[in-house]
Design a protein around this motif. Sequence first.
Motif, short mmCIF file in Angstrom:
data_model
loop_
_atom_site.label_atom_id
_atom_site.label_comp_id
_atom_site.label_asym_id
_atom_site.label_seq_id
_atom_site.Cartn_x
_atom_site.Cartn_y
_atom_site.Cartn_z
N VAL A 247 48.95 31.52 65.00
CA VAL A 247 48.00 32.20 64.12
C VAL A 247 46.87 32.76 64.99
O VAL A 247 46.27 32.04 65.79
CB VAL A 247 47.42 31.25 63.06
N SER A 248 46.57 34.03 64.82
CA SER A 248 45.55 34.68 65.64
C SER A 248 44.15 34.18 65.31
O SER A 248 43.83 33.92 64.15
CB SER A 248 45.60 36.20 65.40
N PRO A 249 43.28 34.07 66.32
CA PRO A 249 41.88 33.69 66.06
C PRO A 249 41.15 34.67 65.15
O PRO A 249 40.12 34.32 64.57
CB PRO A 249 41.26 33.69 67.47
N LEU A 254 38.69 36.61 59.01
CA LEU A 254 39.20 36.87 57.68
C LEU A 254 38.78 35.79 56.70
O LEU A 254 38.31 36.07 55.59
CB LEU A 254 40.74 36.96 57.71
N VAL A 255 38.93 34.54 57.12
CA VAL A 255 38.64 33.42 56.23
C VAL A 255 37.15 33.36 55.90
O VAL A 255 36.76 33.26 54.72
CB VAL A 255 39.11 32.09 56.86
N THR A 305 45.60 41.08 44.20
CA THR A 305 45.52 42.37 44.88
C THR A 305 45.03 42.22 46.31
O THR A 305 45.56 42.83 47.24
CB THR A 305 44.58 43.32 44.11
N VAL A 306 43.99 41.41 46.51
CA VAL A 306 43.50 41.16 47.87
C VAL A 306 44.60 40.52 48.71
O VAL A 306 44.81 40.88 49.87
CB VAL A 306 42.26 40.26 47.84
N ALA A 307 45.30 39.56 48.13
CA ALA A 307 46.37 38.87 48.85
C ALA A 307 47.47 39.84 49.25
O ALA A 307 48.00 39.76 50.37
CB ALA A 307 46.93 37.74 48.00
N VAL A 308 47.82 40.76 48.36
CA VAL A 308 48.87 41.73 48.66
C VAL A 308 48.47 42.59 49.85
O VAL A 308 49.26 42.86 50.76
CB VAL A 308 49.15 42.62 47.43
N GLY A 309 47.19 43.04 49.89
CA GLY A 309 46.72 43.87 50.99
C GLY A 309 46.87 43.19 52.33
O GLY A 309 47.20 43.83 53.34
N LEU A 310 46.64 41.89 52.38
CA LEU A 310 46.74 41.16 53.64
C LEU A 310 48.18 40.70 53.92
O LEU A 310 48.63 40.74 55.07
CB LEU A 310 45.80 39.95 53.60
N TYR A 326 49.87 36.09 57.23
CA TYR A 326 50.11 34.73 56.75
C TYR A 326 48.80 33.99 56.49
O TYR A 326 48.62 33.34 55.45
CB TYR A 326 50.91 33.93 57.80
N GLY A 327 47.88 34.07 57.46
CA GLY A 327 46.63 33.33 57.34
C GLY A 327 45.67 33.97 56.37
O GLY A 327 44.99 33.28 55.60
#
Length: 732
Positions: A247-249, A254-255, A305-310, A326-327
């Motif tokens: 998982v990228s830093p 994002l989180v 919708t936000v989840a779909v974009g990522l 994924y993250g």
Amino acid sequence: MRVPASGHSFAAMSSLGRWVLAHKRFVVVCWIVLTVAGVAAVGPAANALESDPSVPQKEGWVTNAAIAGRYGTDPGGGAPLVPVVTLRGGETVRSPGVRGDLQRLDARLHTVLPHARIASYASTGDAAFVSGDGRTTFALVYPRRDPDSAFGENPGAAKAASRALRGAEVGGRPVHLTGFDPLAAGGGGSSGGPGLMLEALIGGAGALIVLAFVFASLLAVIPLVMAVVSITTTFLLLLGLAQLTSVSPIVEFLVVLIGLGVAIDYSLLIVSRWREERSHGHVGEEAVQRAIESAGRAVVFSGLTVAVGLLALIALPIPFLRSMGYGGVLIPLVSTLVAVTLLPVVLAKLGPRLDWPHVRTDDKASRAWTRWAQAVTRRRWAAAAGGMAVILALAFAATDIRMGGDDADTMAQSGDAKQGLVALEKSGIGEGALLPHEILVSGPSSPERVAAALRNVAGVHGAVAPDSRAWRRGGTALVEAVPVADSGSGAGRATLEGVRGAAHAAGSDVHVGGEPAEGQDFIDAVYGSFPLIIALIAVTTFVLLARAFRSLLLPLKAILLTILSIAAACGVMVLVWQEGYGSDAIWGIHATGSIPSWMPLMVFAFLFGLSMDYEVFILSRMREEYDRSGSTEAAVIRGVGRTGRLVTCAALILFLAFTSMAAAPDTDTKIAATGLAAGILLDATVIRALIVPAMVSLFGRWNWWLPRWPARVLRVEPSAPGSAVAGPADVA
């Protein structure tokens, strides 16, 4: 009179609300446990993140990996350290004593970097390391890779080399150590500005001020508490995900930043609706239940919708971008779950006591926003044309975007490394010397003949095939081709194509590596698939929003306007940074000439879902008001009157969070902050406050058209243009 809602989404939200309110203690205990565990997981989760910059099955990456395996340098190509010296007028590298000084310089570097690959005029006698007038010369120093650093960075080697060269002279002239690592250190590095958590604290402080204005009561703290729960819980899940895959830093950003935004947005919407229901005479759990049944559904659709974009990033062929998908999908889903489970319990138990002092009532819509909506609907053509003119002008500027890597000229404004870079540029050698093309010869082809062919490529200052053990191992050899232009410029890309053509013509055993080649491979791999990503996101989002709005036109318009607003944000980055209209005046940094290749993709991933948040909030309320009144004009005026203040305040919170990033010393972070802050600002003002109400007003009854057959597929009630639905409405 309120039209009762029904349908699958209403029934699900109604049932969820009743269950949550019937199991308050269980819900609270679960979230407390998750939050405590999440706080403990923040550090381990951050440490477990790792970069995987590979570009699978591309020549640049494959060649660099082969070089790394054979010669021990960074698998991402790596940027060399570049000692530079300019001799006095009248002296050249052939003057007596100069080559001996250069040899002693190489010896110093070999002492502190014993396993480095070093090539210079002293070791090769090649003109590739000398300017046309013979006065300026440089060396290429490739240290052994640092396993603790990512993306080719090796600050430890840069510091060691800098110490070794301190006080060194060639022909009585000082030696300047330049290169990307020394320039980054000279510009302050990533450690000189606020860290991620400090940026979150700055954004949180700004959010508290805005929320205090919105609620004018102690309710302002509730959205921040929900954000803390959402972010820490997501870090707990991130720790588990990091055990399964790389998982990228970047996911940390994002989180924290998206989490701060969406968690507060969702809480803001539900708390505001709860206050509205209470002002209409509903008390206790009934007010909470009604808020969940209406605003809660808008939050669920928005979170998806936000989840779909990522999540769509997983379709890209780059591992670290897939890991962002994924993250990144975790934070909107966790924030949604917190908003529809924990928040209702908090409102039911503590809401009335925290709503003190109750200075502002939510019984009526905002007068200012109602008047604004009335003005827009009266002048709908002018409003739509004016707003679109601004967005299209900025989006047009984005068509001139030039993508590349970090721009060396903007990394440091002064210091030893900057002096070395200026010396390269003034001498005619050029900035390209900081990132040479590394050509791997792995067969019978002659390295010297390959170097001779590369010298004839337009834009190449020189090419050399060092004949030493450090450069020839196990039947392979390395050839360095030094370009004049920065690899991110048009001239730099043209040089790369010429180098590839000449290398491939020299033999099938000749392959081009180095950072410029891998950077171009990254651009080709990512943006070659970008139209597919946009199509995938658009189709999935269209289905979600068609169900949410019970319309075919509204979701189509929402998607197109969101894409346009992101293009406009990229246009701002191009104007401010690539062209320099503002970067020098605000930050004292000259035009970069290009935008980092990963930047537009990151801006898209951040902004698509966040921008769609506001669209869902506004149009969901318009749909609800239309179903009550049957009037598009009334729907626009009441919808904007009820949501305008919320959307503006939510955007202001994110704007403050993103602008806090601009305090970081490195240019890349400033560019990202500019694009994200501009995107949020444009979206909440020009798009949602001007274009959206104007266009909904213009399209009239066709906004609400949903024929029977797509309605049957979406499992919602159909909607005929010209009248409100007589029966239930499946909207927020």
